[in-house]
Enzyme design. Sequence first.
Site, mmCIF file in Angstrom:
data_model
loop_
_atom_site.group_PDB
_atom_site.id
_atom_site.type_symbol
_atom_site.label_atom_id
_atom_site.label_comp_id
_atom_site.label_asym_id
_atom_site.label_seq_id
_atom_site.Cartn_x
_atom_site.Cartn_y
_atom_site.Cartn_z
ATOM 1 C CG ASP A 1 3.556 -7.170 7.024
ATOM 2 O OD1 ASP A 1 3.149 -6.431 6.104
ATOM 3 O OD2 ASP A 1 2.790 -7.783 7.781
ATOM 4 N NE ARG B 1 -3.513 -5.897 5.643
ATOM 5 C CZ ARG B 1 -2.885 -5.660 4.511
ATOM 6 N NH1 ARG B 1 -1.579 -5.594 4.487
ATOM 7 N NH2 ARG B 1 -3.554 -5.490 3.412
ATOM 8 C CG ASP C 1 1.942 -3.850 10.970
ATOM 9 O OD1 ASP C 1 2.792 -3.356 10.194
ATOM 10 O OD2 ASP C 1 1.000 -4.555 10.571
ATOM 11 N NE ARG D 1 -2.562 -4.038 -0.817
ATOM 12 C CZ ARG D 1 -1.958 -3.494 0.229
ATOM 13 N NH1 ARG D 1 -0.842 -4.025 0.693
ATOM 14 N NH2 ARG D 1 -2.453 -2.424 0.818
ATOM 15 C CB THR E 1 3.343 -0.241 6.987
ATOM 16 O OG1 THR E 1 1.949 -0.445 7.259
ATOM 17 C CG2 THR E 1 4.130 -0.603 8.217
ATOM 18 N N GLY F 1 0.833 -1.204 0.000
ATOM 19 C CA GLY F 1 0.000 0.000 0.000
ATOM 20 C C GLY F 1 0.868 1.255 0.000
ATOM 21 C CG ASP G 1 -1.253 -1.152 8.358
ATOM 22 O OD1 ASP G 1 -2.058 -0.222 8.178
ATOM 23 O OD2 ASP G 1 -1.182 -2.153 7.614
HETATM 24 O O1 F6P Z 1 -1.277 -1.881 4.927
HETATM 25 C C1 F6P Z 1 -1.779 -0.618 4.675
HETATM 26 C C2 F6P Z 1 -3.262 -0.649 4.456
HETATM 27 O O2 F6P Z 1 -3.694 0.668 4.233
HETATM 28 C C3 F6P Z 1 -4.069 -1.309 5.578
HETATM 29 O O3 F6P Z 1 -4.254 -0.455 6.675
HETATM 30 C C4 F6P Z 1 -5.332 -1.658 4.850
HETATM 31 O O4 F6P Z 1 -6.000 -2.746 5.458
HETATM 32 C C5 F6P Z 1 -4.845 -2.026 3.486
HETATM 33 O O5 F6P Z 1 -3.597 -1.407 3.321
HETATM 34 C C6 F6P Z 1 -5.765 -1.610 2.368
HETATM 35 O O6 F6P Z 1 -5.253 -2.062 1.184
HETATM 36 P P1 F6P Z 1 -5.755 -1.645 -0.261
HETATM 37 O O7 F6P Z 1 -5.226 -0.268 -0.551
HETATM 38 O O8 F6P Z 1 -5.172 -2.674 -1.140
HETATM 39 O O9 F6P Z 1 -7.249 -1.629 -0.217
#
Ligand code: F6P
Length: 343
Positions: free
Chosen positions: A102, A170, A128, A71, A124, A10, A126
């Site tokens: 990660d 997440r 994490d 991704r 990230t 992301g 997140d």
């Molecule tokens: O890992 C970053 C993040 O923004 C998470 O918080 C979220 O769950 C996910 O990516 C959303 O992913 P996408 O942009 O693929 O919908």
Amino acid sequence: MRIGILTGGGDAPGLNAAIRGVARRAFQLGLGVSGVKNGWAGALEGDIEELTPESVRGILPLGGTILGTSRTNPMKETDGLERVVKTMGRHGIDGLAAIGGDDTLSVAVALDKAGFRVVGVPKTIDNDLASTEFCIGFDTAVQVVVEALDRLHTTASAHHRVMVVEVMGRDTGWVAMIGGLAGGADLIVIPEFPMTVEQIVDHLHQRRGKGKDFSIIVVAEGAQLTDLAAGAEEASKKDAFGHVQLAKRGTGDLLSRRIEEKTGFETRVTVLGHLQRGGSPSPTDRIWATRLGVQAAELLAEERGGLIPIRKNGSVAVVALKEVVKETRGVPRDLYELAQVFT
Ligand code: F6P
């Protein structure tokens, strides 16, 4: 020597600052720099372009990533890692700076094991990753949450409503916890400390009983509300790294409906979603992306791989890449207890 730069997973505010940090230090050290497009997808397909001082000029304040991201998981492709190594060889790339969370960094660890030189840069929203005190993008995401909570307070108070605010993160509750604390949330619901809808309803009744006629609840998208099940279809959609797409679960929406049903209090939901990932990075994200990016370039110039610069005790430190992906760092109990003071 030539290095490659890649951004994966992301996007997050501060990625461009990191790209600039790696590239500018590499130019200063006399290295050639290639930009790998769209994360590991570009590394598999050979979608790679030359980066020059001109191409990284003016990008420090920009959100997103000039390299694009995806991704894509090479470990899910036939001979994926071998193909990445071959592509690097074809483009004369001796070492790679992989900027990611990660998922991206777990591929980097595998590539390092396969014998290709790679260093990481922690990113990230997140927040994490293990070992590091800082991940690029988190600070800006928190800023977005705080601004939203400030705005939602005034409208919640005017209408005497319950406002449910769903935030990203997440499997962890860092964005919810730090954003919620800084924005004065009345309740913060995060995956690390499961709750039930019943407990939330009780809490709202208690607040009303004390004359508090509005409430702001911050709920992390991955929160475990044991008595609030998402539909099987929503709960099973996964990305290439096996993560459930939590936004599709609609936890905030489900929770707000249930609260209204059970309490009769007028309730609204705001899903902050990708607003948390967009826009210009905060000064903290810019500075740390710069410091960590510069350090990553220096490691590659010294022909060192399998490492990642992180923030430790407020300074830049270097640890093994595998350290940051060995576990998911969750919100500790002391922060959760701090939030209980303000419920
Ligand atoms: O890992 C970053 C993040 O923004 C998470 O918080 C979220 O769950 C996910 O990516 C959303 O992913 P996408 O942009 O693929 O919908």
